[in-house]
Design a protein around this motif. Sequence first.
Motif, PDB file in Angstrom:
ATOM      1  N   GLU A   1       0.829  -1.207   0.000  1.00 21.10           N
ATOM      2  CA  GLU A   1       0.000   0.000   0.000  1.00 21.10           C
ATOM      3  C   GLU A   1       0.862   1.256   0.000  1.00 21.10           C
ATOM      4  N   ASN A   2       1.857   1.301   0.860  1.00 21.20           N
ATOM      5  CA  ASN A   2       2.740   2.473   0.913  1.00 21.20           C
ATOM      6  C   ASN A   2       3.453   2.683  -0.416  1.00 21.20           C
ATOM      7  N   TYR A   3       3.936   1.612  -0.993  1.00 19.98           N
ATOM      8  CA  TYR A   3       4.641   1.720  -2.279  1.00 19.98           C
ATOM      9  C   TYR A   3       3.706   2.296  -3.348  1.00 19.98           C
ATOM     10  N   LEU A   4       2.519   1.760  -3.454  1.00 24.24           N
ATOM     11  CA  LEU A   4       1.594   2.173  -4.509  1.00 24.24           C
ATOM     12  C   LEU A   4       1.048   3.582  -4.295  1.00 24.24           C
ATOM     13  N   ARG A   5       0.803   3.951  -3.071  1.00 27.49           N
ATOM     14  CA  ARG A   5       0.190   5.259  -2.800  1.00 27.49           C
ATOM     15  C   ARG A   5       1.189   6.400  -2.803  1.00 27.49           C
ATOM     16  N   LYS A   6       2.444   6.118  -2.504  1.00 26.33           N
ATOM     17  CA  LYS A   6       3.425   7.198  -2.345  1.00 26.33           C
ATOM     18  C   LYS A   6       4.426   7.292  -3.493  1.00 26.33           C
ATOM     19  N   ARG A   7       4.290   6.453  -4.473  1.00 29.55           N
ATOM     20  CA  ARG A   7       5.226   6.421  -5.593  1.00 29.55           C
ATOM     21  C   ARG A   7       4.833   7.477  -6.611  1.00 29.55           C
ATOM     22  N   GLU A   8       5.540   8.609  -6.636  1.00 35.28           N
ATOM     23  CA  GLU A   8       5.168   9.716  -7.517  1.00 35.28           C
ATOM     24  C   GLU A   8       5.365   9.399  -8.999  1.00 35.28           C
ATOM     25  N   ASN A   9       6.332   8.555  -9.317  1.00 38.37           N
ATOM     26  CA  ASN A   9       6.597   8.263 -10.726  1.00 38.37           C
ATOM     27  C   ASN A   9       5.911   6.985 -11.202  1.00 38.37           C
ATOM     28  N   LEU A  10       4.955   6.501 -10.442  1.00 41.08           N
ATOM     29  CA  LEU A  10       4.196   5.318 -10.837  1.00 41.08           C
ATOM     30  C   LEU A  10       3.270   5.685 -11.992  1.00 41.08           C
ATOM     31  N   VAL A  11       3.375   4.964 -13.086  1.00 39.15           N
ATOM     32  CA  VAL A  11       2.556   5.250 -14.257  1.00 39.15           C
ATOM     33  C   VAL A  11       1.320   4.361 -14.273  1.00 39.15           C
ATOM     34  N   SER A  12       1.502   3.084 -14.041  1.00 42.26           N
ATOM     35  CA  SER A  12       0.391   2.144 -14.047  1.00 42.26           C
ATOM     36  C   SER A  12       0.845   0.846 -13.415  1.00 42.26           C
ATOM     37  N   ILE A  13      -0.106   0.111 -12.878  1.00 38.37           N
ATOM     38  CA  ILE A  13       0.241  -1.222 -12.398  1.00 38.37           C
ATOM     39  C   ILE A  13      -0.585  -2.249 -13.163  1.00 38.37           C
ATOM     40  N   PHE A  14      -0.087  -3.451 -13.199  1.00 35.64           N
ATOM     41  CA  PHE A  14      -0.789  -4.575 -13.799  1.00 35.64           C
ATOM     42  C   PHE A  14      -1.200  -5.506 -12.665  1.00 35.64           C
ATOM     43  N   VAL A  15      -2.481  -5.750 -12.567  1.00 35.65           N
ATOM     44  CA  VAL A  15      -2.990  -6.700 -11.591  1.00 35.65           C
ATOM     45  C   VAL A  15      -3.195  -8.017 -12.333  1.00 35.65           C
ATOM     46  N   LEU A  16      -2.457  -9.045 -11.920  1.00 31.77           N
ATOM     47  CA  LEU A  16      -2.547 -10.348 -12.582  1.00 31.77           C
ATOM     48  C   LEU A  16      -3.676 -11.155 -11.955  1.00 31.77           C
ATOM     49  N   VAL A  17      -4.578 -11.625 -12.814  1.00 28.34           N
ATOM     50  CA  VAL A  17      -5.738 -12.386 -12.371  1.00 28.34           C
ATOM     51  C   VAL A  17      -5.757 -13.708 -13.138  1.00 28.34           C
ATOM     52  N   ASP A  18      -5.849 -14.809 -12.419  1.00 29.96           N
ATOM     53  CA  ASP A  18      -5.876 -16.132 -13.044  1.00 29.96           C
ATOM     54  C   ASP A  18      -7.232 -16.331 -13.722  1.00 29.96           C
ATOM     55  N   SER A  19      -7.225 -16.421 -15.036  1.00 29.12           N
ATOM     56  CA  SER A  19      -8.473 -16.504 -15.808  1.00 29.12           C
ATOM     57  C   SER A  19      -9.175 -17.849 -15.659  1.00 29.12           C
ATOM     58  N   ARG A  20      -8.527 -18.822 -15.042  1.00 26.71           N
ATOM     59  CA  ARG A  20      -9.144 -20.144 -14.893  1.00 26.71           C
ATOM     60  C   ARG A  20     -10.197 -20.176 -13.796  1.00 26.71           C
ATOM     61  N   HIS A  21     -10.205 -19.131 -12.960  1.00 28.11           N
ATOM     62  CA  HIS A  21     -11.085 -19.140 -11.793  1.00 28.11           C
ATOM     63  C   HIS A  21     -12.134 -18.043 -11.873  1.00 28.11           C
ATOM     64  N   GLU A  22     -13.280 -18.306 -11.247  1.00 27.60           N
ATOM     65  CA  GLU A  22     -14.289 -17.257 -11.120  1.00 27.60           C
ATOM     66  C   GLU A  22     -13.695 -16.139 -10.276  1.00 27.60           C
ATOM     67  N   PRO A  23     -14.308 -14.950 -10.290  1.00 28.17           N
ATOM     68  CA  PRO A  23     -13.735 -13.825  -9.545  1.00 28.17           C
ATOM     69  C   PRO A  23     -13.476 -14.194  -8.077  1.00 28.17           C
ATOM     70  N   GLN A  24     -12.271 -13.899  -7.634  1.00 32.86           N
ATOM     71  CA  GLN A  24     -11.867 -14.194  -6.264  1.00 32.86           C
ATOM     72  C   GLN A  24     -12.042 -12.940  -5.417  1.00 32.86           C
ATOM     73  N   LYS A  25     -12.538 -13.113  -4.204  1.00 30.92           N
ATOM     74  CA  LYS A  25     -12.767 -11.975  -3.311  1.00 30.92           C
ATOM     75  C   LYS A  25     -11.500 -11.169  -3.096  1.00 30.92           C
ATOM     76  N   ILE A  26     -10.361 -11.844  -2.987  1.00 33.71           N
ATOM     77  CA  ILE A  26      -9.104 -11.142  -2.715  1.00 33.71           C
ATOM     78  C   ILE A  26      -8.704 -10.249  -3.892  1.00 33.71           C
ATOM     79  N   ASP A  27      -8.972 -10.702  -5.129  1.00 31.93           N
ATOM     80  CA  ASP A  27      -8.677  -9.878  -6.310  1.00 31.93           C
ATOM     81  C   ASP A  27      -9.599  -8.662  -6.363  1.00 31.93           C
ATOM     82  N   ILE A  28     -10.879  -8.879  -6.128  1.00 32.95           N
ATOM     83  CA  ILE A  28     -11.845  -7.783  -6.147  1.00 32.95           C
ATOM     84  C   ILE A  28     -11.506  -6.773  -5.056  1.00 32.95           C
TER      85      ILE A  28
END
Length: 151
Positions: free
Chosen positions: A47-74
């Motif tokens: 959380e600290n890394y993502l919220r305080k990183r001024e030069n962050l352009v975008s992140i990629f959230v990897l989601v396993d397509s074999r599974h229905e939506p997981q609560k932790i991903d959502i």
Amino acid sequence: MINHFKITSSQTMESRSETEWYLVDLPGYGFAKTSLSNRRRWEQMIENYLRKRENLVSIFVLVDSRHEPQKIDIAFVQSLVLWNVPFSLVFTKTDKEKQRTVSKNVKDFFEEMKGIMQFLPHHFLTSSIKKSGREKILNFIAEKNEELKGA
């Protein structure tokens, strides 16, 4: 552990102009077998890394397509929305399941997200074995790097 990879890339093979950027691999938020206190420390570090990183352009959230939506991903995506962190979804392992199942899981994931955000994020369907989605992701990164240069 946070792993930083310095990437040097060019728009085309013939191009002499190169762009340097970093790909940063953060620890996963799902399957690590560790104590609850360790997991909480990792979550806080991420959380600290993502919220305080001024030069962050975008992140990629990897989601396993074999599974229905997981609560932790959502829940993680919901956090990114609340923190105002730009992200794209990368649905992985599309070669490991029938296309019908992958399509249903992706559609269901987006249905879950409609309650979280007004506009759905950019997304990619990928397979490391078939290398599908690779070119689209690389083009997306190149576009983001160009936007950053212009800013």
